[in-house]
Design a protein around this motif. Structure first.
Motif, mmCIF file in Angstrom:
data_model
loop_
_atom_site.group_PDB
_atom_site.id
_atom_site.type_symbol
_atom_site.label_atom_id
_atom_site.label_comp_id
_atom_site.label_asym_id
_atom_site.label_seq_id
_atom_site.Cartn_x
_atom_site.Cartn_y
_atom_site.Cartn_z
ATOM 1 N N UNK A 103 0.855 -1.187 0.000
ATOM 2 C CA UNK A 103 0.000 0.000 0.000
ATOM 3 C C UNK A 103 0.887 1.231 0.000
ATOM 4 N N UNK A 104 0.450 2.289 -0.689
ATOM 5 C CA UNK A 104 1.261 3.511 -0.729
ATOM 6 C C UNK A 104 1.533 4.021 0.679
ATOM 7 N N UNK A 105 2.761 4.422 0.906
ATOM 8 C CA UNK A 105 3.135 4.928 2.220
ATOM 9 C C UNK A 105 2.499 6.283 2.447
ATOM 10 N N UNK A 106 1.924 6.480 3.621
ATOM 11 C CA UNK A 106 1.317 7.761 3.934
ATOM 12 C C UNK A 106 2.374 8.849 3.869
ATOM 13 N N UNK A 107 1.966 9.987 3.350
ATOM 14 C CA UNK A 107 2.927 11.078 3.181
ATOM 15 C C UNK A 107 3.444 11.539 4.538
ATOM 16 N N UNK A 108 4.749 11.616 4.656
ATOM 17 C CA UNK A 108 5.379 12.022 5.909
ATOM 18 C C UNK A 108 5.603 10.890 6.884
ATOM 19 N N UNK A 109 5.155 9.671 6.525
ATOM 20 C CA UNK A 109 5.285 8.553 7.464
ATOM 21 C C UNK A 109 6.737 8.212 7.734
ATOM 22 N N UNK A 110 7.575 8.260 6.686
ATOM 23 C CA UNK A 110 8.985 7.897 6.855
ATOM 24 C C UNK A 110 9.689 8.878 7.788
ATOM 25 N N UNK A 111 9.444 10.161 7.565
ATOM 26 C CA UNK A 111 10.074 11.178 8.424
ATOM 27 C C UNK A 111 9.574 11.054 9.869
ATOM 28 N N UNK A 112 8.273 10.807 10.017
ATOM 29 C CA UNK A 112 7.705 10.656 11.351
ATOM 30 C C UNK A 112 8.304 9.440 12.062
ATOM 31 N N UNK A 113 8.470 8.337 11.314
ATOM 32 C CA UNK A 113 9.062 7.133 11.901
ATOM 33 C C UNK A 113 10.507 7.389 12.323
ATOM 34 N N UNK A 114 11.267 8.121 11.481
ATOM 35 C CA UNK A 114 12.657 8.436 11.816
ATOM 36 C C UNK A 114 12.712 9.270 13.096
ATOM 37 N N UNK A 115 11.831 10.270 13.213
ATOM 38 C CA UNK A 115 11.826 11.135 14.389
ATOM 39 C C UNK A 115 11.480 10.337 15.649
ATOM 40 N N UNK A 116 10.542 9.433 15.537
ATOM 41 C CA UNK A 116 10.191 8.609 16.699
ATOM 42 C C UNK A 116 11.368 7.729 17.106
ATOM 43 N N UNK A 122 7.495 13.768 20.715
ATOM 44 C CA UNK A 122 6.654 14.957 20.839
ATOM 45 C C UNK A 122 6.424 15.593 19.472
ATOM 46 N N UNK A 123 7.490 15.704 18.676
ATOM 47 C CA UNK A 123 7.365 16.294 17.338
ATOM 48 C C UNK A 123 6.505 15.408 16.449
ATOM 49 N N UNK A 124 6.741 14.088 16.503
ATOM 50 C CA UNK A 124 5.960 13.166 15.684
ATOM 51 C C UNK A 124 4.487 13.204 16.077
ATOM 52 N N UNK A 125 4.206 13.289 17.382
ATOM 53 C CA UNK A 125 2.822 13.364 17.850
ATOM 54 C C UNK A 125 2.143 14.640 17.354
ATOM 55 N N UNK A 126 2.888 15.727 17.347
ATOM 56 C CA UNK A 126 2.315 16.987 16.896
ATOM 57 C C UNK A 126 1.940 16.914 15.418
ATOM 58 N N UNK A 127 2.785 16.263 14.625
ATOM 59 C CA UNK A 127 2.477 16.065 13.204
ATOM 60 C C UNK A 127 1.239 15.190 13.048
ATOM 61 N N UNK A 128 1.154 14.117 13.853
ATOM 62 C CA UNK A 128 0.005 13.201 13.772
ATOM 63 C C UNK A 128 -1.294 13.915 14.107
ATOM 64 N N UNK A 129 -1.212 14.941 14.976
ATOM 65 C CA UNK A 129 -2.402 15.700 15.356
ATOM 66 C C UNK A 129 -2.745 16.801 14.361
ATOM 67 N N UNK A 134 6.825 24.300 15.076
ATOM 68 C CA UNK A 134 7.449 25.618 15.024
ATOM 69 C C UNK A 134 8.944 25.529 15.305
ATOM 70 N N UNK A 135 9.647 26.619 14.992
ATOM 71 C CA UNK A 135 11.075 26.687 15.309
ATOM 72 C C UNK A 135 11.299 26.609 16.818
ATOM 73 N N UNK A 136 10.348 27.154 17.587
ATOM 74 C CA UNK A 136 10.466 27.083 19.043
ATOM 75 C C UNK A 136 10.370 25.632 19.514
ATOM 76 N N UNK A 137 9.478 24.862 18.880
ATOM 77 C CA UNK A 137 9.379 23.432 19.222
ATOM 78 C C UNK A 137 10.700 22.729 18.949
ATOM 79 N N UNK A 138 11.290 23.037 17.780
ATOM 80 C CA UNK A 138 12.536 22.378 17.393
ATOM 81 C C UNK A 138 13.661 22.743 18.355
ATOM 82 N N UNK A 139 13.754 24.018 18.720
ATOM 83 C CA UNK A 139 14.810 24.451 19.644
ATOM 84 C C UNK A 139 14.651 23.772 21.006
ATOM 85 N N UNK A 140 13.406 23.668 21.469
ATOM 86 C CA UNK A 140 13.162 23.070 22.783
ATOM 87 C C UNK A 140 13.541 21.596 22.819
ATOM 88 N N UNK A 141 13.371 20.917 21.687
ATOM 89 C CA UNK A 141 13.631 19.480 21.653
ATOM 90 C C UNK A 141 15.077 19.131 21.314
#
Length: 625
Positions: A103-116, A122-129, A134-141
């Motif tokens: 089945x076609x891979x959901x868009x962004x699934x590979x990046x989300x899996x790598x981040x997890x 936290x970043x992957x969950x935010x994408x799933x929602x 944001x840049x602030x999210x990235x800096x914090x993590x």
């Protein structure tokens, strides 16, 4: 008839040239017909056809590869690849089953899996929602991460944000299949875009944590499981940034569905074998992390084969090997080869066949191509650093099996003056077993000498540096310590939810938690509140620098003296510890780490003033970690 062709006439320059060419061709044919004289011509640009008669396009072999393997017979390497290919075709694996349409891979699934996998749930969950990151999210993590590491994470974040924007606009979806895919935003082939510089305080603290050049490096197996998981997250980020900058990242294979295993030993997954052996052979598998058959084979070969000339290169008897395989199957791997009066070459052949027939390769489908990208990185220091990152990403059982195999092969090579099998020779005969993959990529390996040499070069590097391959790089250990300090202070970093749970668990249930309070790195303040008493202006000779508390079975041993020269070994002597006891660093900015006997205690106290040193048996540590 032309004058130059008459009898007795002087041949023309063109004819002389043609005669010389014919003579060269005849000489080449004579050499190729004599196996003992057949050698690769390194004096001219190396191609497949200049090495052996393969009906394939010429592929230039790099000068770096030529320098590594000038004395090797390439036909041996090709022969090993052909043998491995034939074995895999006969045995078959998951590829033999009808391929299901993916089945076609959901868009962004590979990046989300790598981040997890890298610890950014936290970043992957935010994408799933469906929320933009944001840049602030990235800096914090990514507190305490290097610019190159942040760049690798930001590439995935940018792809996820672009995916959300396109989805909201109703744009067509893109099928993202590669875990290490090309960045969504175009990047020049040079250095990555400049990332924000690290904060001065961050840089200063990381420098303190890393500035222990004289200290022994931390062995990956000496860390607790929680610390190993943190190291793996950082390694994944680091190795991705290195290989992406080198443009060497291959596509990661999708994990295959587990095939029903019909055999008892051969063709069975390593983790399945270990699980079964622990139930069937409880005593033999006590504290062992590798299949029993691998232990039995290696023990026998260490005892009987180190001085056997041409071990792993000379073929055994096909009939005897077939009989041995059946004995191994019937006994589920618990075989005493010495009692069977087995021959070394037959047992070595059984070992290679066992490794070839593992459904999931020892180096795993996901990592094999990343290993093969290492020789292209240039200098040996970077190659070794990347190999260290990669081997720690392997599954637990695979790590222990690979460590045992490399240590054993290095031991064989140490006797090369007798057995004629040095590291280069062993790399040639074993690389196909570890790196060959079934399918079109395997067929490519059979045709391209440069690809074959890459596998041998990778294994050679692993064997040459097997003694340091499992050392966690100092910068990675420093990052683990720093991130833990930031979490303890309440600052965000990667995997905050997970780490808060771990810290909470350590506070409640960890038998070796410290009572120290106060900011990390506060020196005397932390020492007075905790388990360190710093001594100033000592009148002793040599001067006493500190007195510490060491825990044994949860009970404190007070006022243990620490001098400039105190190491873990001398501290064990001071404590009159039994020979099977070790010192362990727990708490503070680390989870649990066994101390190398060369560790200087004073340096450790300064790096981790809120930690605790505990004395325990090696068996206790192995079960505890």
């Amino acid at each position: 008839m032309a004058e130059g062709s008459k009898t007795g006439a002087v041949p023309s320059d063109r004819q002389r040239q043609r005669l010389a060419e014919l003579a060269a061709e005849l000489e080449a044919a004579r050499i190729s017909a004599s196996p003992r004289e057949k050698q690769f011509n390194w004096s001219r640009p190396a191609t497949v056809s200049s090495a052996m008669p393969l009906s394939h396009r010429d592929v230039a072999i790099s000068s770096q590869q030529r320098e590594l393997f000038q004395n090797l017979e390439l036909d041996v390497l090709l022969s090993e690849f052909q043998t491995v290919a034939a074995t895999k075709e006969q045995v078959g694996n998951d590829d033999d089953e009808p391929a299901e349409k993916e089945a076609p891979t959901a868009e962004g699934a590979a990046e989300s899996a790598w981040l997890e996998e890298a610890g950014f749930e936290v970043i992957a969950d935010k994408f799933a929602q469906g929320s933009l990151i944001t840049d602030a999210d990235l800096r914090a993590e990514t507190v305490g991460f290097t610019p190159a590491q942040i760049h690798a994470v930001k590439q995935r974040v940018d792809t996820l944000n672009d995916t959300l924007r396109r989805t909201k606009k109703g744009a067509s979806k893109v099928d993202v299949r590669d875990l290490f895919s090309e960045p969504a935003r175009s990047v020049s082939s040079g250095s990555p875009p400049a990332a924000p510089a690290l904060d001065v305080d961050v840089t200063s603290r990381l420098t303190v944590l890393t500035d222990n050049a004289d200290e022994p490096q931390t062995l990956f197996f000496d860390l607790s499981e929680e610390d190993q998981q943190q190291v793996q997250c950082l390694n994944l980020i680091q190795v991705t940034s290195i290989l992406e900058r080198a443009a060497s990242v291959g596509k990661a294979k999708r994990p295959k569905k587990k095939k029903k295993e019909e055999h008892l030993t051969f063709g069975v997954r390593l983790d399945s074998l270990v699980e079964r052996d622990r139930v069937v052979f409880k005593e033999a598998m006590k504290l062992s992390e590798v299949p029993l058959i691998l232990t039995r084979i290696v023990d026998y070969l260490v005892d009987r084969a180190l001085h056997e000339e041409g071990i792993f290169r000379k073929a055994g008897s096909a009939a005897r090997i077939k009989t041995l395989r059946q004995v191994v199957e019937d006994a589920r791997g618990d075989v005493d080869f010495a009692k069977l009066d087995a021959r070394a070459h037959d047992v070595s052949a059984v070992l290679k066949q066992f490794l070839r027939e593992i459904p999931e390769p020892l180096l795993t489908s996901e990592c094999i191509e990343l290993f093969l990208a290492v020789p292209s990185l240039g200098n040996t220091e970077l190659q070794l650093y990347t190999l260290q990152l990669l081997v720690m990403l392997l599954p637990r059982v695979n790590r222990f099996c690979l460590r045992m195999l490399l240590d054993f092969l290095a031991l064989v090579a140490s006797q090369h003056e007798i057995n004629k099998m040095n590291i280069a020779n062993l790399a040639v005969v074993f690389a196909p077993t570890l790196f060959y993959v079934k399918g079109h990529k395997g067929q490519k390996m059979l045709k391209e000498v440069d690809t074959q040499l890459t596998t041998a070069a990778t294994l050679r590097l692993m064997l040459e540096h097997h003694h340091v391959l499992w050392n966690v790089p100092a910068d990675i250990v420093a990052q683990v310590r720093f991130v833990n300090e930031q979490r303890a202070l309440g600052r965000k970093a990667s995997r905050p939810k997970d780490m808060k749970r771990l810290l909470s668990d350590k506070t409640k249930t960890h038998p070796l938690t410290t009572a120290a309070a106060g900011p990390v790195g506060s020196g005397d303040a932390a020492g007075r509140a905790g388990r360190i008493k710093w001594i100033k202006d000592s009148s002793e000779k040599p001067p006493l620098r500190a007195a510490i508390v060491v825990l044994r079975d949860g009970l404190p041993i007070e006022d243990v003296p620490v001098y400039d020269t105190t190491t873990a070994r001398t501290l064990l002597e001071t404590l009159k510890a039994p020979s099977d006891f070790v010192l362990v660093e727990c708490g503070g900015n680390i989870g649990c780490r066994r101390l190398d006997e060369r560790t200087r205690i004073l340096s450790l106290l300064r790096v981790n003033p809120l930690g605790t040193i505990a004395l325990m048996s090696l068996v206790q540590f192995q079960s505890f970690a």
